[in-house]
Design an enzyme around this catalytic site. Structure first.
Site, PDB file in Angstrom:
ATOM      1  N   GLY B  10      31.557   9.692  59.248  1.00 36.76           N
ATOM      2  CA  GLY B  10      31.058   9.925  58.024  1.00 36.76           C
ATOM      3  C   GLY B  10      31.960  10.203  56.861  1.00 36.76           C
ATOM      4  N   PHE B  13      31.059  14.226  51.635  1.00 37.13           N
ATOM      5  CA  PHE B  13      31.857  15.517  51.460  1.00 37.13           C
ATOM      6  C   PHE B  13      32.544  15.782  52.588  1.00 37.13           C
ATOM      7  CE2 PHE B  13      28.963  15.272  47.703  1.00 37.13           C
ATOM      8  CZ  PHE B  13      29.957  15.334  46.705  1.00 37.13           C
ATOM      9  N   GLU B 169      14.710  17.694  40.079  1.00 33.87           N
ATOM     10  CA  GLU B 169      15.533  16.802  39.187  1.00 33.87           C
ATOM     11  C   GLU B 169      14.865  15.328  38.895  1.00 33.87           C
ATOM     12  OE1 GLU B 169      20.098  18.720  40.089  1.00 33.87           O
ATOM     13  OE2 GLU B 169      19.205  17.081  41.285  1.00 33.87           O
TER      14      GLU B 169
END
Lengths: 434, 434
Positions: B10, B13, B169
């Site tokens: 992965g 982050f 959002e």
């Protein structure tokens, strides 16, 4: 009499400039396109080569025409024109017209080898460009993982078929990125070893340009490392590569930049077409026998001074504006006039600091041609934001040699490698020159 | 002993910050991701709402790690971990490790109603975002062509399910665009009449935030015109709309922003998972019984002070860096240490000039929270070019109220309208308020 209804099929250069030229005419205008956007096709190859974002060369058609109160935009796909009843059939409805402007353009032709389409995509839509970008970037990823030298070579061989402006620009950009932009990113391959081949059936690149400019363009391409194969035809394309004039070239990535085929709706007009399916229009761009139907842009064959008006943006823009004038004259009960194409020149870029320009009396090559090319392309881009972002992207690429849009966006195929028995992957082994 | 091989699954982050933290460690690092890019997920909703280009929040992983000589990047899909033999199976091969860091994240969960997935896409990948953008833009195109008031209402109704940060959002951005950015573009509809509904099963929006900030966020949403439905669960989603707490809402466009499900590879680790399929890690983030395997980011359940570390970028970054430290300590034959999450606060934006920020002692709402939000998001974006282009896009949108990426990019379905008998389309009839 009710306000005449002008239906325009296609929101490319021809359709859009026609609609705008009718802004103050006593008509209602409907622009129909199956996409929501006008696409600036001359820069499409830069999307395919990871320099620009799709949105930077596209703008919603309805946004462009938002302030033109006599115009509306319909996102729909037209399938047939019934000239006798002045009606356009859509996939999901129909629409009647008083005047019709067909500006649906052309697509690529595989000269009857439609099976090649999936192996060698052409470059006409945003989707095509994103597909080619993905194939180009995945080729380096696959090469990095290939065990055999042979597999690596095929993964790093790119073949562009057709050396018109699009093919030349594609080949130049692919070579430039391979040599410059991939830098230190890989560990097992050297991206600079990629081969880019440009194949042309005729005996020079940019066959529609002056021979002297063709020569200069070829010299630039060779300097960039492109292998130019002239006077050689592609006879086969399959999963492993292409056959060019009897020679077999193993290549994972093939791009098609040859052949023109008129948009299929032309066949429903019931008029004469050329072999490529383009409409043989009357001198005023109308369809013979139907003065209220016009065909403009790449879909029309217009002869002038014994040669066809080229299928470039200027031809479509001037044609669209001419059709608008003819519609206004018809409403004012004035006679029609023949279309006169004003040749503003031809341009093609071959990479950083290099282009060729045929501006009539002035013929340029090299840096100044490239500067003219960049200026004109930004000028004709629609939308302030697009102009700004394209200029910034270019500046950034110019100074960093990087490409900002190295994005593989679509679903990734589950495997990059060809069938192999559970290959083990070695931990990092830096390549020899590191 | 050979140089230890660290495999990181992965490139989000957690994985990327782990790889970078190992830059000077005596190890070889291989980062494996099925995409070629690191994605800045906190801004993904801006791609879905036509504000940013996909490439502006994505960057090739191998470009980020290009100068880190002990690291390499592999574009491949991992399917299984064999912890006993220290081997990862890929779709097209396998790779052995000495240390493994699993940072494959989580996806959305439909709570067993997998049939809802095609009707209500979630937002985890670039592809998801482009799909949602397309549905959102096509809804206005369809509304423009709808004959019935009922059909128009359904086309202009947008339902967002789940009022965590992403849902809030999304709803805020959808409302803002409908009210401001579509301006004069349409002739038969008023985009400002669009309804945006935000559905939340719990009793407030942003349930993981302080109640006072939830209230402020809700007030901002209501001011933007979002209808907030709290304490109500979705019981059905079908082609025509959604059922919320027994009430039927006709809606063409539904977005899923609820539920978390751990990446499926977790199931092959042979360790305990929570109900959402996330790994119950040891205090040092390793997998119980296998000190050489770590799980970081959204895929790990880490309890601290009696509550779970939130699934945000900071949790993944700090976890990735902790795993890197633990690997270095293991190589130095030092003992492991528990992970301590340092809460740097939570942020969510609700539209122009409005956000909520919970920065520990400081709680902000409104303009200053929004300024902090924008600053931090640009700061954590990777790549100078991305920072520049995102700031420019935001500035442009801020001053013009426009959205720069109103691009419907993928193949357009042949029909926008529901089955109807060859509807005739009338020529332009400006809407009443024009």
């Amino acid at each position: 009499m009710a306000t005449p209804h002008v239906v325009i099929l296609g929101g490319g250069f021809g359709g859009l400039y026609c609609a705008k030229a009718l802004a103050h005419a006593p008509v209602k205008v409907t622009v129909i396109d199956r996409q929501n956007h006008h696409l600036f096709q001359p820069l499409l190859y830069q999307v395919a080569t990871a320099s620009l974002n799709p949105s930077e060369i596209a703008i919603p058609i309805r946004y462009v025409l938002r302030a033109q109160r006599n115009a509306e935009v319909l996102m729909a796909e037209a399938t047939r024109v019934d000239v006798a009843n002045r009606r356009v059939t859509l996939v999901d409805g129909h629409i009647d017209y008083d005047f019709l402007v067909v500006a649906t353009g052309a697509t690529h032709s595989y000269f009857g080898n439609d099976a090649w389409a999936s192996r060698a995509p052409g470059l006409k839509t945003i989707e095509d460009a994103v597909e080619i970008r993905q194939r180009f970037l995945l080729a380096f990823e696959a090469a990095e993982r290939e065990d055999s030298e042979e597999g690596r070579r095929a993964a790093l061989t790119f073949v562009v078929i057709g050396a018109g402006p699009t093919g030349v620009e594609m080949a130049g950009a692919l070579a430039e990125i391979s040599k410059k932009a991939m830098g230190q990113d890989f560990r097992h391959i050297d991206p600079r070893s990629a081969r880019v081949l440009l194949v042309e059936g005729l005996d020079r690149v940019l066959p529609s340009y002056e021979p002297a400019l063709s020569e200069k363009a070829e010299a630039h391409l060779v300097k960039l490392g492109v292998e130019v194969l002239k006077g050689r035809r592609v006879t086969d394309i399959d999963e492993q590569g292409v056959t060019v004039g009897g020679e077999r070239i193993a290549a994972r990535t093939v791009v098609w930049a040859a052949g023109v085929a008129g948009s299929p709706i032309a066949r429903t007009l019931g008029v004469g077409l050329d072999r490529a399916g383009r409409v043989l229009v009357a001198p005023d761009l109308s369809v013979p026998g139907h003065g209220e139907v016009f065909v403009v842009g790449d879909l029309a064959v217009v002869m002038q001074d014994g040669k066809p008006v080229p299928g470039v943006a200027q031809g479509a823009i001037q044609g669209g504006e001419h059709a608008a004038r003819m519609i206004m004259r018809a409403i004012a009960q004035e006679g029609s006039e023949p279309f006169v194409y004003e040749d503003r020149g031809s341009l093609a870029t071959i990479g950083r600091n290099a282009a060729v320009a045929d501006l009539g009396r002035v013929k340029l090559a090299g840096f100044w041609a490239w500067a003219v090319w960049a200026f004109i392309h930004v000028l004709f881009l629609i939308g302030f934001r697009n102009r700004l972002f394209v200029m910034l992207s270019w500046s950034w690429s110019y100074f960093t040699y990087q490409r900002g849009v190295r994005l593989i966006q679509r679903k990734v195929p589950p495997t990059l490698l060809s069938a192999d028995d559970d290959p083990s992957i070695e931990p990092p082994a830096p390549r020899g020159d590191a």
